[in-house]
Write a protein that holds these residues in place. Structure first.
Motif, mmCIF file in Angstrom:
data_model
loop_
_atom_site.group_PDB
_atom_site.id
_atom_site.type_symbol
_atom_site.label_atom_id
_atom_site.label_comp_id
_atom_site.label_asym_id
_atom_site.label_seq_id
_atom_site.Cartn_x
_atom_site.Cartn_y
_atom_site.Cartn_z
ATOM 1 N N LEU A 71 10.570 0.365 -5.302
ATOM 2 C CA LEU A 71 9.333 1.056 -5.655
ATOM 3 C C LEU A 71 8.987 1.992 -4.504
ATOM 4 C CD1 LEU A 71 7.191 -1.835 -7.167
ATOM 5 C CD2 LEU A 71 8.074 0.158 -8.385
ATOM 6 N N SER A 72 8.946 3.287 -4.806
ATOM 7 C CA SER A 72 8.656 4.291 -3.778
ATOM 8 C C SER A 72 7.330 4.960 -4.088
ATOM 9 C CB SER A 72 9.771 5.338 -3.721
ATOM 10 O OG SER A 72 10.987 4.739 -3.331
ATOM 11 N N ILE A 73 6.502 5.079 -3.050
ATOM 12 C CA ILE A 73 5.170 5.649 -3.208
ATOM 13 C C ILE A 73 4.949 6.759 -2.192
ATOM 14 C CG2 ILE A 73 4.200 3.521 -4.145
ATOM 15 C CD1 ILE A 73 3.027 2.923 -1.383
ATOM 16 N N HIS A 74 3.982 7.613 -2.487
ATOM 17 C CA HIS A 74 3.609 8.714 -1.601
ATOM 18 C C HIS A 74 2.460 8.274 -0.699
ATOM 19 C CE1 HIS A 74 5.714 12.165 -3.694
ATOM 20 N NE2 HIS A 74 5.865 11.175 -4.568
ATOM 21 N N PRO A 75 2.497 8.645 0.590
ATOM 22 C CA PRO A 75 1.374 8.326 1.471
ATOM 23 C C PRO A 75 0.037 8.836 0.927
ATOM 24 C CG PRO A 75 3.222 9.142 2.763
ATOM 25 C CD PRO A 75 3.582 9.338 1.324
ATOM 26 N N GLU A 76 0.069 9.985 0.258
ATOM 27 C CA GLU A 76 -1.161 10.590 -0.267
ATOM 28 C C GLU A 76 -1.729 9.813 -1.455
ATOM 29 O OE1 GLU A 76 1.510 13.795 1.482
ATOM 30 O OE2 GLU A 76 1.787 12.133 0.072
ATOM 31 N N ALA A 77 -0.930 8.906 -2.039
ATOM 32 C CA ALA A 77 -1.345 8.195 -3.253
ATOM 33 C C ALA A 77 -1.881 6.801 -2.965
ATOM 34 C CB ALA A 77 -0.171 8.105 -4.225
ATOM 35 N N SER A 78 -1.948 6.444 -1.700
ATOM 36 C CA SER A 78 -2.468 5.128 -1.332
ATOM 37 C C SER A 78 -3.339 5.273 -0.093
ATOM 38 C CB SER A 78 -1.325 4.156 -1.026
ATOM 39 O OG SER A 78 -1.827 2.947 -0.495
ATOM 40 N N PRO A 79 -4.574 4.781 -0.127
ATOM 41 C CA PRO A 79 -5.432 4.895 1.055
ATOM 42 C C PRO A 79 -4.961 4.013 2.208
ATOM 43 C CG PRO A 79 -6.522 3.585 -0.632
ATOM 44 C CD PRO A 79 -5.286 4.149 -1.253
ATOM 45 N N HIS A 80 -4.146 3.006 1.893
ATOM 46 C CA HIS A 80 -3.665 2.076 2.912
ATOM 47 C C HIS A 80 -2.166 1.876 2.715
ATOM 48 C CE1 HIS A 80 -7.847 1.267 3.843
ATOM 49 N NE2 HIS A 80 -8.054 0.988 2.575
ATOM 50 N N LEU A 81 -1.384 2.809 3.235
ATOM 51 C CA LEU A 81 0.059 2.793 3.001
ATOM 52 C C LEU A 81 0.690 1.491 3.475
ATOM 53 C CD1 LEU A 81 2.646 4.239 2.116
ATOM 54 C CD2 LEU A 81 2.740 5.281 4.394
ATOM 55 N N HIS A 82 0.303 1.025 4.639
ATOM 56 C CA HIS A 82 0.876 -0.205 5.185
ATOM 57 C C HIS A 82 0.649 -1.372 4.230
ATOM 58 C CE1 HIS A 82 1.502 -3.640 7.893
ATOM 59 N NE2 HIS A 82 2.173 -2.817 8.671
ATOM 60 N N ARG A 83 -0.569 -1.497 3.715
ATOM 61 C CA ARG A 83 -0.891 -2.576 2.780
ATOM 62 C C ARG A 83 -0.077 -2.454 1.489
ATOM 63 N NH1 ARG A 83 -6.988 -2.779 1.479
ATOM 64 N NH2 ARG A 83 -7.080 -3.795 3.523
ATOM 65 N N SER A 84 0.072 -1.230 1.001
ATOM 66 C CA SER A 84 0.842 -1.020 -0.236
ATOM 67 C C SER A 84 2.298 -1.430 -0.058
ATOM 68 C CB SER A 84 0.760 0.449 -0.654
ATOM 69 O OG SER A 84 -0.578 0.839 -0.877
ATOM 70 N N LEU A 85 2.882 -1.071 1.074
ATOM 71 C CA LEU A 85 4.266 -1.457 1.339
ATOM 72 C C LEU A 85 4.391 -2.969 1.482
ATOM 73 C CD1 LEU A 85 5.233 1.379 3.848
ATOM 74 C CD2 LEU A 85 5.822 1.239 1.420
ATOM 75 N N GLN A 86 3.415 -3.588 2.118
ATOM 76 C CA GLN A 86 3.408 -5.053 2.205
ATOM 77 C C GLN A 86 3.401 -5.673 0.818
ATOM 78 O OE1 GLN A 86 -0.091 -5.738 4.733
ATOM 79 N NE2 GLN A 86 1.246 -6.677 6.259
ATOM 80 N N ARG A 87 2.633 -5.105 -0.090
ATOM 81 C CA ARG A 87 2.553 -5.653 -1.447
ATOM 82 C C ARG A 87 3.896 -5.518 -2.160
ATOM 83 N NH1 ARG A 87 1.205 -9.690 -4.246
ATOM 84 N NH2 ARG A 87 1.123 -9.272 -6.485
#
Length: 221
Positions: free
Chosen positions: A89-105
């Motif tokens: 699952l790949s996400i954009h930094p601009e699409a998540s206010p907390h990139l670190h938390r999203s990657l942890q999830r």
């Protein structure tokens, strides 16, 4: 080249009326990853597919399902795409206010975590998350549509990222998406990429041509 080259055909260029058959055909033709472009008509100016399609395609291939989320916000949909069968699952930094938390999830869901850099997104966006990243996707076009021309400024970015990845000693994929064809593939590989996303170049000519298309991309055109 010491790094194995992997090809990730983007199903955005497949025949959507026969998507299961197209995935089976591209799998049999030698694809390494099946790249799924998810667009919401908000974060990018196009609308494609959701978790239901990923779930429907999952039985058609055992290859890595490489899901690129061009959606904002991304967080509410991570669980759904993971449950549907995504492997990355790949996400954009601009699409998540907390990139670190999203990657942890993403990691907590048992999936490989990717970060996507748009043409104007700096490499520094990764400075504090390299320990969580399994894949870095460099967009060599502005996301939203297939068939765009390769943006040359992606090449020095790929080179910088290759040095960053090598410095970690970790097995992090360096993927490039946008305008990849028989001319640009060798340039991206020479800059340090090891995964090439290709839609038009993979699916050109119909199923009988897929194996030749993939082989040509893999060997730098």
């Amino acid at each position: 080249m010491s790094r194995p080259v992997r090809i990730a055909p983007s199903i955005l260029s497949a025949d959507f009326a026969a998507l299961g058959a197209e995935v089976r055909a591209i799998d049999a033709a030698g694809a390494d990853y099946i790249h799924v472009d998810v667009m919401d008509g908000h974060f990018v100016p196009n609308l494609t597919i959701g978790p239901a399609v990923v779930k429907a395609l999952r039985p058609h291939t055992a290859k890595v399902m490489d899901v690129h989320l061009m959606i904002a916000p991304a967080d509410p949909y991570l669980d759904a795409f993971a449950e549907a069968g995504a492997d990355i699952l790949s996400i954009h930094p601009e699409a998540s206010p907390h990139l670190h938390r999203s990657l942890q999830r993403i990691k907590a869901l048992g999936k490989r975590a990717g970060v996507v850099l748009n043409p104007a997104t700096p490499v520094s966006a990764l400075d504090h998350v390299m320990d969580l990243v399994d894949l870095i996707l460099v967009m060599s076009v502005n996301p939203g549509f297939g068939g765009q021309a390769f943006i040359d400024s992606a090449l020095p970015k790929i080179e910088r990222l290759r040095a960053m990845i090598d410095a970690t000693g970790r097995a992090i994929d360096l993927e490039v998406d946008g305008g990849i064809d028989m001319t640009t593939a060798p340039r991206a590989l020479a800059a340090g990429a090891d995964v090439l996303v290709a839609g038009t170049a993979s699916f050109r000519g119909g199923p009988s041509a897929y194996a030749g298309n993939i082989a040509a991309l893999r060997h730098g055109g």
